[in-house]
Design an enzyme around this catalytic site. Structure first.
Site, mmCIF file in Angstrom:
data_model
loop_
_atom_site.group_PDB
_atom_site.id
_atom_site.type_symbol
_atom_site.label_atom_id
_atom_site.label_comp_id
_atom_site.label_asym_id
_atom_site.label_seq_id
_atom_site.Cartn_x
_atom_site.Cartn_y
_atom_site.Cartn_z
ATOM 1 N N SER A 1 -5.470 -7.934 2.277
ATOM 2 C CA SER A 1 -5.156 -6.544 2.626
ATOM 3 C C SER A 1 -3.661 -6.237 2.628
ATOM 4 O O SER A 1 -3.278 -5.084 2.495
ATOM 5 C CB SER A 1 -5.763 -6.179 3.975
ATOM 6 O OG SER A 1 -5.068 -6.792 5.025
ATOM 7 N N LYS B 1 -1.241 -5.286 9.843
ATOM 8 C CA LYS B 1 -1.119 -4.064 9.038
ATOM 9 C C LYS B 1 0.304 -3.521 9.139
ATOM 10 O O LYS B 1 1.089 -3.941 9.969
ATOM 11 C CB LYS B 1 -2.093 -2.971 9.540
ATOM 12 C CG LYS B 1 -3.549 -3.374 9.568
ATOM 13 C CD LYS B 1 -4.123 -3.579 8.194
ATOM 14 C CE LYS B 1 -5.547 -4.110 8.277
ATOM 15 N NZ LYS B 1 -5.983 -4.756 7.091
#
Length: 164
Positions: free
Chosen positions: A34, A81
């Site tokens: 990701s 993230k």
């Protein structure tokens, strides 16, 4: 005598080590794709990053910071993230239920760098600042990838409107 010396070392060393890990930071392995290409650019190799708890102890994060947080979908999982928007910012979403979102007070908008291959705020919405546990500062392993991590937002993911 040796046992007594080892016991004293253990007795003093464990609390100091635990305090360091809880207050200052720790090293963690990054799983998944990701955050490619910044982290794990080659899927078969895993990056290890230094996560600083100290840097987020007052919940102050900036746009572009790479953070570790408790997953809003699975509280037993930690995710990593990039902060895209802060409270009061308006962000254009990628597949979220609303095309534009104003980030509420006490929240931020996080996304993975590998658009389309990440579960992030475009899936679960703004995340509470209270879920943030650490800020990723450096890639510490493998040695050929040693580097500090830049707090940089991709041009196409900057907020539409920034709160002052």
């Amino acid at each position: 005598m040796l046992f007594r010396s080892l016991f004293k070392s253990f007795l003093f060393g464990v609390p100091i080590g635990v305090t360091f890990l809880d207050s200052v930071g720790y090293v963690a392995r990054v799983e998944g794709i990701s955050m490619q290409p910044v982290l794990n650019p080659e899927s078969q190799n895993k990056d290890y990053v230094f996560l600083s708890r100290w840097s987020v102890s007052d919940y102050q994060v900036n746009r572009g910071d790479i953070i570790s947080l408790v997953s809003p979908k699975n509280p037993n999982q930690m995710i990593i993230k990039r902060v895209v928007a802060l409270e009061g910012d308006v962000v254009s979403t990628l597949g979220y239920k609303n095309k534009y979102v104003r980030v509420p007070e006490g929240y931020c908008w996080v996304e993975g760098d590998h658009t389309g291959h990440t579960l992030d705020s475009n899936t679960f919405g703004p995340v509470s600042l209270g879920l943030i546990s650490a800020k990723a500062l450096y890639i510490v392993w493998p040695p050929d990838r040693w580097q500090s991590l830049e707090a940089k937002l991709p041009e196409n993911r900057k907020p539409i409107s920034v709160a002052v």
